[in-house]
Design a protein around this motif. Structure first.
Motif, PDB file in Angstrom:
ATOM      1  N   ALA A 240       0.816  -1.217   0.000  1.00 22.70           N
ATOM      2  CA  ALA A 240       0.000   0.000   0.000  1.00 22.70           C
ATOM      3  C   ALA A 240       0.850   1.268   0.000  1.00 22.70           C
ATOM      4  N   PHE A 241       1.872   1.318   0.837  1.00 18.60           N
ATOM      5  CA  PHE A 241       2.645   2.561   0.971  1.00 18.60           C
ATOM      6  C   PHE A 241       3.385   2.956  -0.303  1.00 18.60           C
ATOM      7  N   PRO A 242       3.977   2.014  -1.050  1.00 18.18           N
ATOM      8  CA  PRO A 242       4.647   2.417  -2.293  1.00 18.18           C
ATOM      9  C   PRO A 242       3.721   3.081  -3.304  1.00 18.18           C
ATOM     10  N   LEU A 243       2.421   2.777  -3.241  1.00 22.92           N
ATOM     11  CA  LEU A 243       1.480   3.398  -4.177  1.00 22.92           C
ATOM     12  C   LEU A 243       1.422   4.909  -3.996  1.00 22.92           C
ATOM     13  N   LEU A 244       1.668   5.379  -2.787  1.00 24.98           N
ATOM     14  CA  LEU A 244       1.639   6.816  -2.524  1.00 24.98           C
ATOM     15  C   LEU A 244       2.744   7.540  -3.292  1.00 24.98           C
ATOM     16  N   ASP A 245       3.880   6.855  -3.482  1.00 21.73           N
ATOM     17  CA  ASP A 245       4.977   7.436  -4.246  1.00 21.73           C
ATOM     18  C   ASP A 245       4.781   7.258  -5.745  1.00 21.73           C
ATOM     19  N   LEU A 246       4.227   6.101  -6.128  1.00 19.33           N
ATOM     20  CA  LEU A 246       4.036   5.818  -7.551  1.00 19.33           C
ATOM     21  C   LEU A 246       2.980   6.729  -8.170  1.00 19.33           C
TER      22      LEU A 246
ATOM     23  N   VAL B 231      -5.323   5.567  -1.086  1.00 20.21           N
ATOM     24  CA  VAL B 231      -5.161   4.127  -0.885  1.00 20.21           C
ATOM     25  C   VAL B 231      -5.925   3.691   0.360  1.00 20.21           C
ATOM     26  N   PHE B 232      -6.972   2.912   0.168  1.00 17.46           N
ATOM     27  CA  PHE B 232      -7.653   2.232   1.264  1.00 17.46           C
ATOM     28  C   PHE B 232      -6.988   0.873   1.437  1.00 17.46           C
ATOM     29  N   CYS B 233      -6.754   0.474   2.664  1.00 17.46           N
ATOM     30  CA  CYS B 233      -6.163  -0.841   2.893  1.00 17.46           C
ATOM     31  C   CYS B 233      -6.761  -1.442   4.155  1.00 17.46           C
ATOM     32  N   CYS B 234      -7.099  -2.709   4.071  1.00 17.92           N
ATOM     33  CA  CYS B 234      -7.753  -3.361   5.199  1.00 17.92           C
ATOM     34  C   CYS B 234      -7.169  -4.745   5.435  1.00 17.92           C
ATOM     35  N   ASP B 235      -7.346  -5.204   6.652  1.00 10.55           N
ATOM     36  CA  ASP B 235      -6.921  -6.545   7.036  1.00 10.55           C
ATOM     37  C   ASP B 235      -7.844  -6.994   8.163  1.00 10.55           C
ATOM     38  N   PHE B 236      -8.031  -8.302   8.272  1.00 10.34           N
ATOM     39  CA  PHE B 236      -8.898  -8.783   9.358  1.00 10.34           C
ATOM     40  C   PHE B 236      -8.178  -8.725  10.704  1.00 10.34           C
ATOM     41  N   SER B 237      -6.855  -8.545  10.678  1.00 10.65           N
ATOM     42  CA  SER B 237      -6.067  -8.515  11.903  1.00 10.65           C
ATOM     43  C   SER B 237      -5.912  -7.091  12.431  1.00 10.65           C
TER      44      SER B 237
ATOM     45  N   LEU C  86      -0.143  -1.630  12.816  1.00  9.15           N
ATOM     46  CA  LEU C  86       1.183  -1.382  12.247  1.00  9.15           C
ATOM     47  C   LEU C  86       1.107  -0.383  11.099  1.00  9.15           C
ATOM     48  N   VAL C  87       0.103  -0.554  10.249  1.00  6.41           N
ATOM     49  CA  VAL C  87      -0.079   0.375   9.136  1.00  6.41           C
ATOM     50  C   VAL C  87      -0.369   1.776   9.656  1.00  6.41           C
ATOM     51  N   GLU C  88      -1.204   1.856  10.676  1.00  6.76           N
ATOM     52  CA  GLU C  88      -1.565   3.157  11.238  1.00  6.76           C
ATOM     53  C   GLU C  88      -0.343   3.859  11.827  1.00  6.76           C
ATOM     54  N   ARG C  89       0.528   3.103  12.471  1.00 10.37           N
ATOM     55  CA  ARG C  89       1.745   3.705  13.016  1.00 10.37           C
ATOM     56  C   ARG C  89       2.629   4.243  11.903  1.00 10.37           C
ATOM     57  N   ARG C  90       2.744   3.481  10.834  1.00  4.61           N
ATOM     58  CA  ARG C  90       3.535   3.944   9.684  1.00  4.61           C
ATOM     59  C   ARG C  90       2.884   5.169   9.033  1.00  4.61           C
ATOM     60  N   ARG C  91       1.559   5.161   8.989  1.00  7.94           N
ATOM     61  CA  ARG C  91       0.841   6.284   8.380  1.00  7.94           C
ATOM     62  C   ARG C  91       1.097   7.576   9.160  1.00  7.94           C
TER      63      ARG C  91
ATOM     64  N   ALA D 115       2.272  15.102   5.900  1.00  6.14           N
ATOM     65  CA  ALA D 115       0.822  15.312   5.875  1.00  6.14           C
ATOM     66  C   ALA D 115       0.210  15.010   4.514  1.00  6.14           C
ATOM     67  N   ASP D 116       0.916  15.363   3.429  1.00  6.54           N
ATOM     68  CA  ASP D 116       0.334  15.166   2.100  1.00  6.54           C
ATOM     69  C   ASP D 116       0.163  13.691   1.768  1.00  6.54           C
ATOM     70  N   LYS D 117       0.997  12.839   2.349  1.00  5.93           N
ATOM     71  CA  LYS D 117       0.852  11.392   2.148  1.00  5.93           C
ATOM     72  C   LYS D 117      -0.044  10.775   3.218  1.00  5.93           C
ATOM     73  N   ARG D 118       0.086  11.259   4.428  1.00  6.28           N
ATOM     74  CA  ARG D 118      -0.676  10.700   5.553  1.00  6.28           C
ATOM     75  C   ARG D 118      -2.171  10.724   5.287  1.00  6.28           C
ATOM     76  N   ASP D 119      -2.650  11.760   4.641  1.00  5.52           N
ATOM     77  CA  ASP D 119      -4.081  11.904   4.397  1.00  5.52           C
ATOM     78  C   ASP D 119      -4.571  11.045   3.236  1.00  5.52           C
ATOM     79  N   ARG D 120      -3.639  10.440   2.511  1.00  6.16           N
ATOM     80  CA  ARG D 120      -4.040   9.677   1.333  1.00  6.16           C
ATOM     81  C   ARG D 120      -4.046   8.161   1.544  1.00  6.16           C
ATOM     82  N   ILE D 121      -3.724   7.703   2.745  1.00  6.15           N
ATOM     83  CA  ILE D 121      -3.802   6.271   3.026  1.00  6.15           C
ATOM     84  C   ILE D 121      -4.733   6.053   4.203  1.00  6.15           C
ATOM     85  N   ARG D 122      -5.659   5.127   4.058  1.00  5.08           N
ATOM     86  CA  ARG D 122      -6.732   4.950   5.035  1.00  5.08           C
ATOM     87  C   ARG D 122      -6.856   3.477   5.429  1.00  5.08           C
ATOM     88  N   PRO D 123      -6.170   3.075   6.485  1.00  5.40           N
ATOM     89  CA  PRO D 123      -6.256   1.680   6.947  1.00  5.40           C
ATOM     90  C   PRO D 123      -7.470   1.445   7.830  1.00  5.40           C
ATOM     91  N   PHE D 124      -8.031   0.247   7.756  1.00  9.81           N
ATOM     92  CA  PHE D 124      -9.143  -0.112   8.644  1.00  9.81           C
ATOM     93  C   PHE D 124      -9.231  -1.624   8.778  1.00  9.81           C
TER      94      PHE D 124
END
Length: 227
Positions: A63-69, A75-81, A87-92, A97-106
């Motif tokens: 998911a994170f490389p898509l922000l650069d590409l 980028v929405f990203c989800c996992d059942f865990s 972990l994704v949220e910590r990385r986010r 700020a310009d990247k942080r707002d474009r990835i949405r984990p749940f």
């Protein structure tokens, strides 16, 4: 764990999942590529660029490389865990700020919980996803629940077949399948469906099965390659 559902064999899987808002019998929006999902009367796309959805995101290494590409992508990203999503949220939070707002984990178990929701919530707005990826996700889901997953996915994809679902998974005849067969200790749960030593499940796909699975949800197959 699918063993919890042994007592629910007579219950409609969609009722058991609790993730589907059923359309009324006389609601014409019920027809189309997502049978038994209430297709939205209008789509919601409040995003400046393409929208990606990664199901089974793990730690977000895809998911994170898509922000650069794509500097305009959301980028929405989800996992059942919950642990993986944390972990994704910590990385986010560590991103500019310009990247942080474009990835949405749940957190979401796509076989039981709805993907579709409002643009300001923790779900995906209807009809907005351009590309959805599922890498070694479907094989871990019971075959009878796979149609539920695809109906769930179709509720957030671009209408009119404009979106694309990218699937990578195990193929029938894989070496790991042969090893499971050779063990011969009751690990086979059904056709091409096994339980590993750690209790996780693995399904091995035949080409025809994949074609029929997606076709039943109104998704036309564009390319299928076995390596």
């Amino acid at each position: 764990d699918d063993d919890d559902d042994d007592d629910d064999d007579d219950v409609d899987p969609l009722d058991r999942m609790g993730n589907v808002e059923r359309a009324r019998v006389d609601d014409e929006r019920e027809v189309g590529p997502a049978p038994r999902y209430a297709n939205p009367a209008s789509t919601i796309h409040p995003f400046p660029g393409r929208v990606f959805l990664e199901i089974g995101c793990g730690a977000g290494n895809s998911a994170f490389p898509l922000l650069d590409l794509d500097p305009h992508a959301t980028v929405f990203c989800c996992d059942f865990s919950p642990r993986a999503v944390a972990l994704v949220e910590r990385r986010r939070r560590a991103l500019p700020a310009d990247k942080r707002d474009r990835i949405r984990p749940f957190v979401c178990d796509v076989s039981r919980e709805r993907l579709c929701g409002s643009s300001d919530g923790d779900r995906v707005p209807p009809g907005c996803v351009d590309v959805c990826t599922m890498v070694f996700v479907l094989s871990a889901i019971a075959p009878e629940r796979m149609p539920d997953v695809l109906r769930n996915v179709s509720s957030v994809m671009r209408p009119g077949g404009a979106g694309r679902v990218l699937l990578r998974d195990y193929a029938d005849g894989d070496l790991s399948q042969r090893r499971l067969c050779d063990k011969g200790d009751g690990r086979k749960l059904g056709d091409n469906y096994y339980v590993r030593g750690d209790g996780t499940r693995a399904f091995y796909f035949e080409k025809r099965f994949v074609k029929d699975l997606f076709a039943a949800q109104g998704m036309a197959l564009e390319e299928l390659t076995v390596h």
